[in-house]
Design a protein around this motif. Structure first.
Motif, PDB file in Angstrom:
ATOM      1  N   UNK A  94       0.838  -1.205   0.000  1.00 31.88           N
ATOM      2  CA  UNK A  94       0.000   0.000   0.000  1.00 31.88           C
ATOM      3  C   UNK A  94       0.873   1.255   0.000  1.00 31.88           C
ATOM      4  N   UNK A  95       1.949   1.241   0.768  1.00 33.28           N
ATOM      5  CA  UNK A  95       2.865   2.381   0.793  1.00 33.28           C
ATOM      6  C   UNK A  95       3.515   2.593  -0.575  1.00 33.28           C
ATOM      7  N   UNK A  96       3.891   1.513  -1.255  1.00 32.28           N
ATOM      8  CA  UNK A  96       4.466   1.667  -2.595  1.00 32.28           C
ATOM      9  C   UNK A  96       3.487   2.374  -3.532  1.00 32.28           C
ATOM     10  N   UNK A  97       2.208   2.034  -3.430  1.00 31.29           N
ATOM     11  CA  UNK A  97       1.218   2.671  -4.287  1.00 31.29           C
ATOM     12  C   UNK A  97       0.901   4.091  -3.840  1.00 31.29           C
ATOM     13  N   UNK A  98       1.059   4.384  -2.560  1.00 28.90           N
ATOM     14  CA  UNK A  98       0.951   5.777  -2.110  1.00 28.90           C
ATOM     15  C   UNK A  98       2.055   6.599  -2.753  1.00 28.90           C
ATOM     16  N   UNK A  99       3.258   6.038  -2.822  1.00 25.88           N
ATOM     17  CA  UNK A  99       4.379   6.733  -3.450  1.00 25.88           C
ATOM     18  C   UNK A  99       4.126   6.936  -4.948  1.00 25.88           C
ATOM     19  N   UNK A 100       3.578   5.924  -5.577  1.00 25.46           N
ATOM     20  CA  UNK A 100       3.265   6.030  -7.001  1.00 25.46           C
ATOM     21  C   UNK A 100       2.243   7.144  -7.233  1.00 25.46           C
ATOM     22  N   UNK A 101       1.227   7.215  -6.384  1.00 25.40           N
ATOM     23  CA  UNK A 101       0.205   8.257  -6.507  1.00 25.40           C
ATOM     24  C   UNK A 101       0.819   9.641  -6.266  1.00 25.40           C
ATOM     25  N   UNK A 102       1.707   9.752  -5.271  1.00 23.45           N
ATOM     26  CA  UNK A 102       2.386  11.022  -5.017  1.00 23.45           C
ATOM     27  C   UNK A 102       3.156  11.482  -6.257  1.00 23.45           C
ATOM     28  N   UNK A 103       3.878  10.550  -6.869  1.00 21.36           N
ATOM     29  CA  UNK A 103       4.680  10.885  -8.043  1.00 21.36           C
ATOM     30  C   UNK A 103       3.784  11.386  -9.179  1.00 21.36           C
ATOM     31  N   UNK A 104       2.686  10.693  -9.417  1.00 25.30           N
ATOM     32  CA  UNK A 104       1.758  11.103 -10.472  1.00 25.30           C
ATOM     33  C   UNK A 104       1.227  12.510 -10.197  1.00 25.30           C
ATOM     34  N   UNK A 105       0.795  12.749  -8.953  1.00 25.40           N
ATOM     35  CA  UNK A 105       0.236  14.062  -8.613  1.00 25.40           C
ATOM     36  C   UNK A 105       1.276  15.171  -8.736  1.00 25.40           C
ATOM     37  N   UNK A 106       2.521  14.862  -8.413  1.00 23.32           N
ATOM     38  CA  UNK A 106       3.566  15.888  -8.460  1.00 23.32           C
ATOM     39  C   UNK A 106       3.967  16.243  -9.884  1.00 23.32           C
ATOM     40  N   UNK A 107       3.780  15.321 -10.815  1.00 20.42           N
ATOM     41  CA  UNK A 107       4.224  15.551 -12.187  1.00 20.42           C
ATOM     42  C   UNK A 107       3.119  16.048 -13.112  1.00 20.42           C
ATOM     43  N   UNK A 108       1.919  16.049 -12.654  1.00 21.61           N
ATOM     44  CA  UNK A 108       0.770  16.328 -13.526  1.00 21.61           C
ATOM     45  C   UNK A 108       0.319  17.779 -13.401  1.00 21.61           C
ATOM     46  N   UNK A 109      -0.098  18.340 -14.501  1.00 21.72           N
ATOM     47  CA  UNK A 109      -0.783  19.630 -14.523  1.00 21.72           C
ATOM     48  C   UNK A 109      -2.249  19.307 -14.786  1.00 21.72           C
ATOM     49  N   UNK A 110      -3.123  19.829 -13.953  1.00 24.48           N
ATOM     50  CA  UNK A 110      -4.547  19.520 -14.013  1.00 24.48           C
ATOM     51  C   UNK A 110      -5.331  20.649 -14.661  1.00 24.48           C
ATOM     52  N   UNK A 111      -6.502  20.318 -15.156  1.00 29.67           N
ATOM     53  CA  UNK A 111      -7.399  21.312 -15.752  1.00 29.67           C
ATOM     54  C   UNK A 111      -8.339  21.855 -14.679  1.00 29.67           C
ATOM     55  N   UNK A 112      -9.346  22.622 -15.116  1.00 31.00           N
ATOM     56  CA  UNK A 112     -10.345  23.106 -14.168  1.00 31.00           C
ATOM     57  C   UNK A 112     -11.161  21.967 -13.571  1.00 31.00           C
ATOM     58  N   UNK A 113     -11.107  20.801 -14.173  1.00 28.66           N
ATOM     59  CA  UNK A 113     -11.786  19.610 -13.642  1.00 28.66           C
ATOM     60  C   UNK A 113     -10.878  18.828 -12.699  1.00 28.66           C
ATOM     61  N   UNK A 114     -10.056  19.531 -11.956  1.00 29.11           N
ATOM     62  CA  UNK A 114      -9.056  18.899 -11.108  1.00 29.11           C
ATOM     63  C   UNK A 114      -9.669  17.864 -10.163  1.00 29.11           C
ATOM     64  N   UNK A 115     -10.808  18.178  -9.587  1.00 27.74           N
ATOM     65  CA  UNK A 115     -11.428  17.250  -8.631  1.00 27.74           C
ATOM     66  C   UNK A 115     -11.733  15.909  -9.301  1.00 27.74           C
ATOM     67  N   UNK A 116     -12.340  15.956 -10.469  1.00 27.30           N
ATOM     68  CA  UNK A 116     -12.688  14.727 -11.195  1.00 27.30           C
ATOM     69  C   UNK A 116     -11.430  13.998 -11.674  1.00 27.30           C
ATOM     70  N   UNK A 117     -10.449  14.745 -12.110  1.00 28.33           N
ATOM     71  CA  UNK A 117      -9.204  14.140 -12.582  1.00 28.33           C
ATOM     72  C   UNK A 117      -8.486  13.408 -11.451  1.00 28.33           C
TER      73      UNK A 117
END
Length: 164
Positions: A94-117
């Motif tokens: 679970x911690x490995x996947x938390x890290x994976x999610x952190x990495x995705x969130x840190x590298x992504x630029x979101x649109x105005x639909x950030x909540x849904x994205x």
């Protein structure tokens, strides 16, 4: 500005490298049948806020892996230290996947639909996590294949060591 969250239960145990699970952390009553020795309930929680202009948002966020004591159980007469290490690895995964999610969130630029994205990304991470947990149980035969269990222990330990 956008904000969102999915919080862990109040009594959840936050994943920490220095804190290994103990059988006392498994507080749910085991089911009457004794086919399964133990079950670990763990998962991810997140919260974030977003700042942006022109439809491009970057996030300030927190993502954590938690163990849920009141949903985790064991049969005392069926467990040993190998089974506890097997259950610990479910939490570590679970911690490995938390890290994976952190990495995705840190590298992504979101649109105005950030909540849904973010919700969609979280759902995808959880699907991947579930499949990985199932593969772990299958390949180790729920810790009964001691050789495979040792291989998984080493593999997950290496993966956790990469980001520490």
């Amino acid at each position: 500005m956008s904000a969102g969250s999915l919080f862990a239960q109040e009594d959840a145990i936050l994943w920490r490298a220095e804190n290994a699970l103990q059988w006392g952390d498994f507080r749910a009553a085991p089911p009457a049948g004794k086919k399964v020795a133990a079950t670990t309930a763990s998962g991810l929680s997140y919260n974030y806020s977003g700042k942006g202009v022109g439809g491009k948002y970057k996030l300030d966020f927190q993502v954590d892996a938690f163990f849920y004591p009141d949903k985790s159980w064991y049969h005392p007469d069926l467990v040993d230290s190998v089974i506890l290490s097997h259950e610990q690895l479910h939490f570590d995964i679970s911690e490995l996947y938390a890290r994976k999610f952190r990495k995705i969130l840190s590298q992504r630029v979101f649109s105005e639909n950030v909540r849904e994205e973010v919700k969609e990304l979280f759902a995808e991470i959880n699907r991947e996590l579930s499949l990985f947990q199932d593969r772990y149980d299958l390949e180790t035969d729920f810790s009964r294949n001691r050789g495979a269990q040792l291989e998984w222990n080493a593999r997950i330990s290496r993966e956790l060591g990469k980001d520490l």
